[in-house]
Write an enzyme that holds these catalytic residues in place. Sequence first.
Site, mmCIF file in Angstrom:
data_model
loop_
_atom_site.group_PDB
_atom_site.id
_atom_site.type_symbol
_atom_site.label_atom_id
_atom_site.label_comp_id
_atom_site.label_asym_id
_atom_site.label_seq_id
_atom_site.Cartn_x
_atom_site.Cartn_y
_atom_site.Cartn_z
ATOM 1 N N GLU A 21 -5.737 5.912 -19.296
ATOM 2 C CA GLU A 21 -5.215 6.247 -17.972
ATOM 3 C C GLU A 21 -4.644 7.667 -17.927
ATOM 4 O OE1 GLU A 21 -3.632 2.277 -15.853
ATOM 5 O OE2 GLU A 21 -2.550 2.778 -17.714
ATOM 6 N N TYR A 53 1.238 14.313 11.487
ATOM 7 C CA TYR A 53 0.743 13.441 10.422
ATOM 8 C C TYR A 53 -0.326 14.102 9.577
ATOM 9 C CZ TYR A 53 -2.435 12.086 14.249
ATOM 10 O OH TYR A 53 -3.300 12.086 15.310
ATOM 11 N N VAL A 72 3.770 3.294 -11.288
ATOM 12 C CA VAL A 72 3.596 3.348 -9.832
ATOM 13 C C VAL A 72 4.959 3.361 -9.143
ATOM 14 C CG1 VAL A 72 1.288 2.323 -9.787
ATOM 15 C CG2 VAL A 72 3.288 0.832 -9.613
ATOM 16 N N GLU A 73 5.965 2.761 -9.773
ATOM 17 C CA GLU A 73 7.306 2.772 -9.203
ATOM 18 C C GLU A 73 7.823 4.205 -9.046
ATOM 19 O OE1 GLU A 73 6.883 -1.212 -11.296
ATOM 20 O OE2 GLU A 73 6.243 0.845 -11.663
ATOM 21 N N LYS A 98 -2.779 0.226 -6.322
ATOM 22 C CA LYS A 98 -3.574 0.694 -7.462
ATOM 23 C C LYS A 98 -4.665 -0.352 -7.691
ATOM 24 C CE LYS A 98 -3.045 2.158 -12.279
ATOM 25 N NZ LYS A 98 -2.141 2.156 -13.430
#
Length: 117
Positions: A21, A53, A72-73, A98
């Site tokens: 990863e 946006y 991911v946190e 993910k």
Amino acid sequence: MDIIFLGGLKIDTIIGIYDWERETKQTVILDIEMAHDIKKAAATDDIEDTLDYKAVSQHVITFVAQSEYFLVEKLAEEINSTIRKEFNVPWVKLTLNKKGAISGASDVGIIIERGTK
């Protein structure tokens, strides 16, 4: 409070704890909800009076594509923080998906909500 949102924003980035990863970009998919009062923009019909946006999405794409977080946190927290800070948004709800991170699950991720609506 009104909500301006971005849905299904796909960005390739380095994210994860495993060796592979750290070498191979993966796609994260973001859904972002942002509190913003649209009354003035509705009255003036002027982009200067609203949350742009497109500018938010370009900022997030650049930020995420250049990031290399393990969790991911952490990525979710940093995305949320940069939106609130850079665009003066009082409340952000972020879903970070993910996809395919867990065998047998179509979606894996985190949802965070920060600020005051």
